[in-house]
Write a protein that holds these residues in place. Structure first.
Motif, mmCIF file in Angstrom:
data_model
loop_
_atom_site.group_PDB
_atom_site.id
_atom_site.type_symbol
_atom_site.label_atom_id
_atom_site.label_comp_id
_atom_site.label_asym_id
_atom_site.label_seq_id
_atom_site.Cartn_x
_atom_site.Cartn_y
_atom_site.Cartn_z
ATOM 1 N N ASP A 232 0.820 -1.211 0.000
ATOM 2 C CA ASP A 232 0.000 0.000 0.000
ATOM 3 C C ASP A 232 0.856 1.264 0.000
ATOM 4 N N LEU A 233 2.039 1.180 0.592
ATOM 5 C CA LEU A 233 2.950 2.330 0.614
ATOM 6 C C LEU A 233 3.714 2.495 -0.698
ATOM 7 N N GLY A 234 3.511 1.577 -1.634
ATOM 8 C CA GLY A 234 4.094 1.723 -2.965
ATOM 9 C C GLY A 234 5.330 0.895 -3.237
ATOM 10 N N TYR A 235 5.650 -0.066 -2.374
ATOM 11 C CA TYR A 235 6.860 -0.858 -2.539
ATOM 12 C C TYR A 235 6.543 -2.229 -3.133
ATOM 13 N N SER A 236 7.448 -2.718 -3.966
ATOM 14 C CA SER A 236 7.331 -4.097 -4.452
ATOM 15 C C SER A 236 7.914 -5.020 -3.384
ATOM 16 N N VAL A 237 7.194 -6.076 -3.057
ATOM 17 C CA VAL A 237 7.539 -6.938 -1.927
ATOM 18 C C VAL A 237 7.524 -8.396 -2.370
ATOM 19 N N VAL A 238 8.534 -9.144 -1.960
ATOM 20 C CA VAL A 238 8.541 -10.594 -2.125
ATOM 21 C C VAL A 238 8.864 -11.222 -0.777
ATOM 22 N N ARG A 239 8.601 -12.512 -0.675
ATOM 23 C CA ARG A 239 8.844 -13.235 0.575
ATOM 24 C C ARG A 239 9.925 -14.292 0.404
ATOM 25 N N ASN A 240 10.870 -14.271 1.323
ATOM 26 C CA ASN A 240 11.820 -15.381 1.531
ATOM 27 C C ASN A 240 12.784 -15.645 0.380
ATOM 28 N N THR A 241 12.764 -14.839 -0.666
ATOM 29 C CA THR A 241 13.669 -15.025 -1.795
ATOM 30 C C THR A 241 14.319 -13.703 -2.154
ATOM 31 N N PRO A 242 15.624 -13.596 -2.041
ATOM 32 C CA PRO A 242 16.581 -14.662 -1.710
ATOM 33 C C PRO A 242 16.912 -14.768 -0.213
ATOM 34 N N TYR A 243 16.198 -14.027 0.633
ATOM 35 C CA TYR A 243 16.534 -14.016 2.063
ATOM 36 C C TYR A 243 15.327 -14.479 2.886
ATOM 37 N N ALA A 244 15.446 -15.654 3.475
ATOM 38 C CA ALA A 244 14.348 -16.192 4.283
ATOM 39 C C ALA A 244 14.500 -15.846 5.753
ATOM 40 N N GLY A 245 15.643 -15.290 6.120
ATOM 41 C CA GLY A 245 15.912 -14.982 7.516
ATOM 42 C C GLY A 245 17.158 -15.693 7.993
ATOM 43 N N GLY A 246 17.923 -15.027 8.853
ATOM 44 C CA GLY A 246 19.171 -15.592 9.362
ATOM 45 C C GLY A 246 18.992 -16.194 10.742
ATOM 46 N N PHE A 247 20.078 -16.213 11.507
ATOM 47 C CA PHE A 247 20.051 -16.811 12.840
ATOM 48 C C PHE A 247 19.013 -16.155 13.737
ATOM 49 N N ASN A 248 18.931 -14.831 13.714
ATOM 50 C CA ASN A 248 18.014 -14.141 14.615
ATOM 51 C C ASN A 248 16.573 -14.561 14.366
ATOM 52 N N THR A 249 16.186 -14.602 13.103
ATOM 53 C CA THR A 249 14.817 -14.992 12.763
ATOM 54 C C THR A 249 14.555 -16.432 13.168
ATOM 55 N N GLU A 250 15.510 -17.292 12.872
ATOM 56 C CA GLU A 250 15.359 -18.709 13.184
ATOM 57 C C GLU A 250 15.345 -18.957 14.691
ATOM 58 N N HIS A 251 16.221 -18.279 15.420
ATOM 59 C CA HIS A 251 16.387 -18.543 16.840
ATOM 60 C C HIS A 251 15.252 -17.967 17.686
ATOM 61 N N TYR A 252 14.838 -16.732 17.365
ATOM 62 C CA TYR A 252 13.863 -16.062 18.218
ATOM 63 C C TYR A 252 12.419 -16.270 17.764
ATOM 64 N N GLY A 253 12.209 -16.700 16.544
ATOM 65 C CA GLY A 253 10.857 -16.871 16.038
ATOM 66 C C GLY A 253 10.233 -18.173 16.506
ATOM 67 N N ARG A 254 9.282 -18.073 17.430
ATOM 68 C CA ARG A 254 8.562 -19.238 17.963
ATOM 69 C C ARG A 254 7.083 -18.876 18.057
#
Length: 317
Positions: A232-254
């Motif tokens: 809605d703010l005008g940005y093109s957005v994709v998910r998880n490609t090429p970045y799905a998340g690093g250690f922080n996302t994996e470790h803290y996401g529960r």
């Protein structure tokens, strides 16, 4: 530190040993007077203090060594404390120590002595030269003139990495206790074009990549809402490609425990001169938009963020 318009800032990094005085402080928490939203922001790669001894040990010049830096990301999200969310930011650079890795992801080829058994020497990130102590900058150029000692790596990890993650864990635990849920927004930037070892080499990237470990680190409603707001703010957005998340996302996401982690990668072409590592005209607009993004995301129905199982400890060790 004294309070300013962004809130109260506290200095960090207490450890059994003192970190080198080049980083004073090694990281900063910009906190609101009162936290009013269940979010904590993290900018682990925007640090830009490069110690003279580190530069002397490097084969790179003062500009080239910044290629891995998420330049100005801390500024882009600096409005978060005014919106009621604390923000943790590193002052040491990613090329010196990367807190978006396991504590001991180390490349044995970088060291002149043996690594301890607890070191992870076989991860994909280590193979790419981007472990906890990086061997290369983002374009795969070697950083160091000569091998390091393990003692040097261990000192950086114990005096910078461990206190940093303790501070991040404390922020999330405090947030959870206050709101019954907690959301980590892990803030990063990405080159506008892929590097030589990436699948999308040579192609232009979307404006923003949202990483939720393919739906594992955050409730689907959180990622859906984030994507809708940014679009809605005008940005093109994709998910998880090429970045799905690093250690922080994996470790803290529960998410089942009410702890959610969403990585945000912003295309550097939107706001900076990538070759010169300088701010560009788009920085002000992007900063305003990311403030609007956080404000609107905070309005989502928190029922989607509530835990369905008891939370566990958040230690990075």
């Amino acid at each position: 530190m004294s309070a300013d318009s962004t809130g109260n800032e506290t200095e960090g990094a207490k450890a059994h040993e003192e970190p080198r005085r080049d980083f004073n402080p090694p990281f900063t928490i910009a906190a609101p007077d009162i936290q009013t939203v269940p979010f904590a922001l993290n900018s682990p790669h925007s640090g830009r203090i490069y110690p003279p001894a580190f530069l002397s040990a490097s084969r790179l010049d003062a500009l080239s060594i910044r290629r891995s830096e998420d330049s100005f990301v801390d500024e882009i999200f600096s409005g978060a404390p005014r919106l009621g969310a604390p923000m943790l930011k590193a002052n040491f650079p990613r090329a010196y120590l990367d807190t978006n890795r396991e504590p001991y992801e180390l490349d044995p080829a970088m060291f002149h002595d043996a690594l301890p058994p607890h070191a992870n020497t076989r991860s994909v990130r280590v193979a790419g030269g981007l472990g906890t102590i990086a061997r290369v900058v983002a374009d795969s150029t070697e950083i160091y003139r000569a091998p390091l000692s393990y003692a040097e790596a261990d000192h950086r990890i114990r005096t910078l990495y461990m206190p940093y993650h303790q501070a991040l864990s404390d922020l999330l635990e405090t947030t959870f206790r206050r709101f019954g849920c907690a959301v980590l927004l892990d803030c990063h930037s990405m080159p506008s074009h892929a590097g030589p070892f990436e699948d999308d080499m040579g192609t232009s990237r979307a404006d923003i990549v949202l990483g939720d470990r393919y739906g594992v680190s955050a409730a689907p409603a959180l990622t859906d809402t984030a994507e809708r707001i940014l679009t809605d703010l005008g940005y093109s957005v994709v998910r998880n490609t090429p970045y799905a998340g690093g250690f922080n996302t994996e470790h803290y996401g529960r998410p089942a425990q009410g702890l959610h982690a969403l990585q945000i990668e912003i295309n550097r072409a939107l706001y900076m001169d990538e070759a010169r590592v300088t701010r560009a005209a788009g920085l002000n607009r992007l900063t305003r938009d990311m403030g609007e993004f956080v404000a609107r995301l905070a309005l989502m129905d928190r029922a989607f963020l509530a835990p369905t199982s008891p939370p566990s400890a958040l230690s990075a060790e």
